[in-house]
Every structure is written in C-alpha cells, then in structure tokens.
Write a protein that holds these residues in place. Structure first.
Motif, PDB file in Angstrom:
ATOM      1  N   ALA A   1      49.749  30.116  38.586  1.00 57.85           N
ATOM      2  CA  ALA A   1      50.150  31.266  37.776  1.00 57.85           C
ATOM      3  C   ALA A   1      49.021  31.683  36.850  1.00 57.85           C
ATOM      4  CB  ALA A   1      51.399  30.920  36.966  1.00 57.85           C
ATOM      5  N   ARG A   2      48.691  32.969  36.867  1.00 52.34           N
ATOM      6  CA  ARG A   2      47.704  33.553  35.968  1.00 52.34           C
ATOM      7  C   ARG A   2      48.097  35.011  35.710  1.00 52.34           C
ATOM      8  NH1 ARG A   2      46.347  28.911  36.196  1.00 52.34           N
ATOM      9  NH2 ARG A   2      44.250  28.032  36.279  1.00 52.34           N
ATOM     10  N   ASP A   3      47.792  35.509  34.520  1.00 46.35           N
ATOM     11  CA  ASP A   3      47.964  36.940  34.253  1.00 46.35           C
ATOM     12  C   ASP A   3      46.652  37.623  34.618  1.00 46.35           C
ATOM     13  OD1 ASP A   3      48.565  39.464  33.422  1.00 46.35           O
ATOM     14  OD2 ASP A   3      48.662  38.984  31.279  1.00 46.35           O
ATOM     15  N   LEU A   4      46.449  37.871  35.906  1.00 43.62           N
ATOM     16  CA  LEU A   4      45.163  38.379  36.381  1.00 43.62           C
ATOM     17  C   LEU A   4      44.882  39.802  35.921  1.00 43.62           C
ATOM     18  CD1 LEU A   4      44.740  37.059  40.029  1.00 43.62           C
ATOM     19  CD2 LEU A   4      43.554  36.330  37.977  1.00 43.62           C
ATOM     20  N   ASP A   5      45.910  40.623  35.838  1.00 47.99           N
ATOM     21  CA  ASP A   5      45.675  42.019  35.472  1.00 47.99           C
ATOM     22  C   ASP A   5      45.851  42.279  33.986  1.00 47.99           C
ATOM     23  OD1 ASP A   5      48.393  41.674  35.393  1.00 47.99           O
ATOM     24  OD2 ASP A   5      48.842  43.124  36.974  1.00 47.99           O
ATOM     25  N   GLY A   6      46.119  41.240  33.193  1.00 40.31           N
ATOM     26  CA  GLY A   6      46.161  41.369  31.747  1.00 40.31           C
ATOM     27  C   GLY A   6      47.267  42.250  31.211  1.00 40.31           C
TER      28      GLY A   6
ATOM     29  N   SER B   1      35.790  38.381  38.372  1.00 41.28           N
ATOM     30  CA  SER B   1      35.165  39.397  37.532  1.00 41.28           C
ATOM     31  C   SER B   1      36.233  39.958  36.597  1.00 41.28           C
ATOM     32  CB  SER B   1      34.575  40.519  38.396  1.00 41.28           C
ATOM     33  OG  SER B   1      35.612  41.298  38.980  1.00 41.28           O
ATOM     34  N   ASN B   2      35.881  40.943  35.818  1.00 38.46           N
ATOM     35  CA  ASN B   2      36.862  41.587  34.946  1.00 38.46           C
ATOM     36  C   ASN B   2      37.870  42.431  35.717  1.00 38.46           C
ATOM     37  OD1 ASN B   2      35.919  40.614  32.400  1.00 38.46           O
ATOM     38  ND2 ASN B   2      34.192  42.046  32.523  1.00 38.46           N
ATOM     39  N   ASP B   3      37.568  42.695  36.975  1.00 36.86           N
ATOM     40  CA  ASP B   3      38.471  43.426  37.862  1.00 36.86           C
ATOM     41  C   ASP B   3      39.119  42.420  38.807  1.00 36.86           C
ATOM     42  OD1 ASP B   3      39.725  44.936  39.800  1.00 36.86           O
ATOM     43  OD2 ASP B   3      38.044  46.306  40.116  1.00 36.86           O
ATOM     44  N   PRO B   4      40.449  42.230  38.753  1.00 34.47           N
ATOM     45  CA  PRO B   4      41.088  41.220  39.608  1.00 34.47           C
ATOM     46  C   PRO B   4      41.038  41.547  41.087  1.00 34.47           C
ATOM     47  CG  PRO B   4      42.750  42.538  38.493  1.00 34.47           C
ATOM     48  CD  PRO B   4      41.421  42.936  37.898  1.00 34.47           C
ATOM     49  N   ASP B   5      40.570  42.737  41.449  1.00 35.35           N
ATOM     50  CA  ASP B   5      40.404  43.085  42.848  1.00 35.35           C
ATOM     51  C   ASP B   5      38.943  43.056  43.293  1.00 35.35           C
ATOM     52  OD1 ASP B   5      43.069  43.460  43.659  1.00 35.35           O
ATOM     53  OD2 ASP B   5      43.119  45.429  42.695  1.00 35.35           O
ATOM     54  N   LEU B   6      38.067  42.530  42.437  1.00 34.96           N
ATOM     55  CA  LEU B   6      36.646  42.434  42.784  1.00 34.96           C
ATOM     56  C   LEU B   6      36.216  40.969  42.698  1.00 34.96           C
ATOM     57  CD1 LEU B   6      34.020  43.908  43.492  1.00 34.96           C
ATOM     58  CD2 LEU B   6      33.568  44.134  41.038  1.00 34.96           C
ATOM     59  N   TRP B   7      35.925  40.382  43.863  1.00 39.37           N
ATOM     60  CA  TRP B   7      35.533  38.971  43.962  1.00 39.37           C
ATOM     61  C   TRP B   7      34.252  38.871  44.780  1.00 39.37           C
ATOM     62  CZ3 TRP B   7      38.688  35.261  41.590  1.00 39.37           C
ATOM     63  CH2 TRP B   7      39.921  35.747  41.133  1.00 39.37           C
TER      64      TRP B   7
END
Length: 483
Positions: free
Chosen positions: A430-435, A115-121
C-alpha cells in the motif's frame, strides 16, 4: 404419432432448459464491469484504475512469472523504487518460458526507479539467466555499509545471490555480485529477508530452503533448513558469509523477521508447507543471535505461512497474524499467555480461486485495518484457455472490509475488483502514489504472459458509482463473472 409428439415436446423442453442455462451462465455481470457499491468513510464510492509500471511488451523483454517485489530508495533521490523478480516460466515447475525465445534457465531481476509522476518509471534489468534461475523473492539492505541499498535475491532453482549497489551509477553501471557459496546448488531458496537481529549494525539474512523447486512425495518426507546467514567482512567475498541452521522442516517457505512479542527485538516467524504449521523463533535479545523455538498452536485453522501479514486486529496491543487456511483467509489472535493457542477468526474467501498475495491497510479511511488480496490462476499461462470456465481457479483481485468493533467475530465484507482467466497476484504493498490522500496498491502479476509484470492500482473516489475496475490495456485476458 402420439409417441412422436411426445419426443418432440421432450426435445424442445431439453433445448429450452439448455438455452436458459446457457443464457443464465453468460448473463452474469463481469466482475470488473460491475458498478461498485462500497463507500469510503467520507461517503465516496471506491473503484480502481490499473496503471502499468513494467511489462514484457513495453520493455521488449520476454520476462514472465512475476513474483515478489520490495521497495526502497535505491538511488537516494528521496523517492521509493521497486525491485521485482520474474521467474520467466510457463510451467508450474518454473522451467522454460517460451523456449523459442528464452533458454530454460531464464529469470530476471528488474529495478523500477520512481519519479514524481507515478506513471513515469525508469526500468532496468540488473540480473538474469544463470545468476538468478527462477528468482522468487528479494530483499533490500545496506550490507556493505556504504549508505546505498543492496539487493539479495532468493533463486528457487539454486541459491542466494548478493547484488552490490554501485551508488551514483546504479542505473547504468554493472552491479557486482556474489552467489553465496554456502547456498550454491543447495536446494530451492523461496524467500529471503534481512534484519539486524543482534543490534550490531550489520543485517543478517533469513532464508527458508524448501529443498526442491517442485516438491514431490519424497520431499515432503524429509526436512530441509531454515537458515540464518551472517556477514563478517566484505559481502563480495565468499568467506565473509556464514550459515547457521535455525531448524529443519518439511518444505519451509517463510522465515520473516517481526517483533511478534513486542519486546523490542526482532523474532522470526516460520511457515512450513509440508507440516501446515507456523513456528516462532523468539530472539533472546542478548546480542548472541540466540533464538528459542516455539510452536504456534492454532485453534480452528491450519496455516502453512507462505504469505503472512501482521496487525493488531483485536485491539489488545498484541500483533495478530493474517494468512491463508484451507477454508480461506483467516486471522489468528495472539494469546495473552505465551504457549496458549492462537484462536482463528474467519475473514473470507475467493473460492474457487486460490489466495496468493495480500496486504493490510486502511483502504476506506475509517480507521481500521482492511485486507487487499489476490489469487492464483491455474490454467494455461500463455493463452486464454477456452476450457477454463467461470468455476475454475482464476486470477482475482479484491479486498475485505474490516467490520470494525466486531472484528473478532464480525463478518468481513468482500469487495471484488477484477476476475480474469489468467493472473497470479503474488504480492501487494500500500502506498499513496498519486498523493491524493487515499491508499493505492502496487502489485505483481504472473501466470498471464504477455500481461505479466508490475502494476499499481489507483484508488478512485467518486460521488457516483463506477465500474469496479478500469484495466490499463485495451486487450487483456478475459474478464470473468463470479463463480
């Protein structure tokens, strides 16, 4: 009297030495609590915060043995999702896990919708039990050409299985499936990859079959195939699949598509455990699925190639290969002339912890490629074994800083993040999850029920040093010092 005084003095000396040694052993700082010293190119200090994506406690499902994962936009909402596989094992033969709860053939394939929130799956199970006995790896590909990514899973205790994405109902509907008939009960499929090798728009599958889930001496003495699976028709119909043997090796464990010679088509890099070597199948690029086998001679190391990464570390325009060798992590430089030896260059080691998964990325933002890595704990998988000490093979996360212009011969600096009694860190991406502009990492963790599952490491940058690692849980497998 003199003898008694001597004995007393000797005893006090022994006790003093023992006490000092005990204090010394336990005065070592815990890795995760040590203040970080590494800085980014901008001068900020780098530390890491753990976030949970999926684990058996929050899921309420007794899965364990988390292994490979892949990423892709499964529901076509513009956000990457994760497919992870979990062997559900408590023993090294990937047998039963906590037999009171899960039958011996247990295994799970899970999807984690982002989702747009990296802590919400949003997490679901799409396959389990007999369909995926000890799943080790997965791949995403649109095999039925309907525009939705499907899943193929390599099950270490049996076969390859195709799971067809139902489209808009992927979160709630049953994924139709087919165990590829030519793989059923044929050995032990440890990896699976998908690529369009002949440029006809339909992906093929590559899969090494290591013969037995827990190879014994007889398995090392025989050869088993590296397979190429082609699809001609509906992937849910068994007769649509054909298998071609690329070669036979002692315990093959990789068959990865990569354009290693930079000629515009995808080749296949094979790793074999039994022979401790790499092989390249060079794609002839003529649309006929013709490959030429080439041995990879390595000067200064041996590689069995279970996990490999690819990057041009020498800056000569050719892909080099990063992998595990007996002395630790190394990278081998692709030679100018085909057929010449690949020269090995040392990166570093976690010894006595054994290397498992890794990923290349510019972690510190200085313009060169660094290496995130994890290790494989060897103790009890279901509890913190008190007999496992600081010098045992434990679960470590750390990264190696590229020396830049001196990459060919320079020293890579190791930065330890965490070292716990239990943890197999099988894979990283590797990903920039939190932007926030720096790279984070997604990973899987096994060997440590109930702490197994999928997590992400947030790269934290601060103007003052912090503890190297902030765990997601209050209760965890014990953090340990360096050996």
């Amino acid at each position: 009297m003199i003898i008694q005084r001597f004995r007393t003095a000797a005893l006090l000396t022994v006790l003093c030495v023992f006490t000092n040694n005990f204090r010394s052993a336990h005065a070592q700082p815990l890795v995760g609590e040590t203040l970080t010293v590494v800085q980014s190119a901008s001068g900020d200090y780098i530390s890491w915060r753990e976030h949970l994506i999926d684990d058996p406690v929050t899921a309420g499902i007794n899965f364990s043995g988390s292994d490979g994962f892949v990423m892709g936009d499964i529901d076509r909402d513009g956000i990457e999702d994760i497919v992870s596989v979990h062997e559900s094992d408590a023993e090294y033969d990937s047998g039963s896990f906590l037999e009171d709860f899960v039958p011996p053939i247990a295994g799970h394939v899970r999807i984690h919708y982002g989702s747009n929130d990296p802590d919400l799956w949003f997490n679901i199970t799409v396959a389990e039990a007999e369909d995926v006995p000890a799943p080790e790896d997965a791949v995403l590909a649109d095999l039925n050409q309907d525009g939705w990514l499907d899943i193929v899973v390599a099950a270490e205790r049996s076969h390859l299985i195709y799971l067809q994405n139902p489209g808009n109902g992927s979160r709630s509907e049953v994924w139709q499936r087919l165990i590829l008939p030519l793989t059923r009960d044929k050995g032990s499929y440890i990896r699976v990859f998908a690529a369009d090798f002949n440029d006809d728009g339909v992906p093929e599958l590559t899969a090494p079959n290591k013969g037995a889930q827990t190879p014994g001496p007889a398995d090392y003495a025989r050869s088993t195939p590296v397979e190429l699976h082609t699809l001609h028709g509906d992937p849910l119909q068994g007769d649509s699949w054909q298998v071609h043997v690329l070669g036979n090796y002692s315990i093959p464990q990789n068959a990865e598509p990569v354009d290693i010679d930079n000629d515009g088509d995808l080749d296949i890099v094979v790793g074999t455990r039994g022979e401790s070597r790499l092989v390249i199948f060079e794609n002839q690029g003529d649309g006929t699925l013709t490959f030429i086998e080439q041995a990879v001679g390595i000067n200064g190391a041996q590689m069995s190639g279970f996990n490999l990464e690819y990057a041009d570390l020498s800056g000569d325009g050719r892909l080099d290969i990063i992998g595990t060798a007996p002395r630790g992590l190394v990278w081998i430089q692709q030679p100018t002339r085909k057929g010449d030896a690949w020269n090995a260059n040392y990166i570093g080691t976690f010894a006595p912890d054994s290397h498992t998964g890794y990923a290349v990325a510019d972690i510190d933002g200085d313009g060169d490629i660094d290496l995130m890595a994890g290790s494989y704990s060897r103790g009890d998988r279901t509890g913190d074994d008190h007999s496992v000490g600081v010098d045992g093979a434990l679960g470590r996360i750390g990264w190696f800083e590229n020396p830049g212009a001196e990459a060919v011969h320079g020293e890579w600096r190791r930065h330890d993040i965490s070292r716990r009694k239990r943890g197999m860190f099988d894979k990283f991406m590797a990903r920039d999850l939190d932007g926030d502009g720096d790279l984070d990492f997604i990973g899987t963790r096994g060997n440590s029920y109930p702490y197994d599952g999928v997590f992400w490491l947030e790269q934290v940058r601060t103007d003052q040093p912090r503890a190297a690692f902030q765990p997601a849980r209050d209760q965890e497998s014990g953090e340990m010092p360096l050996p």
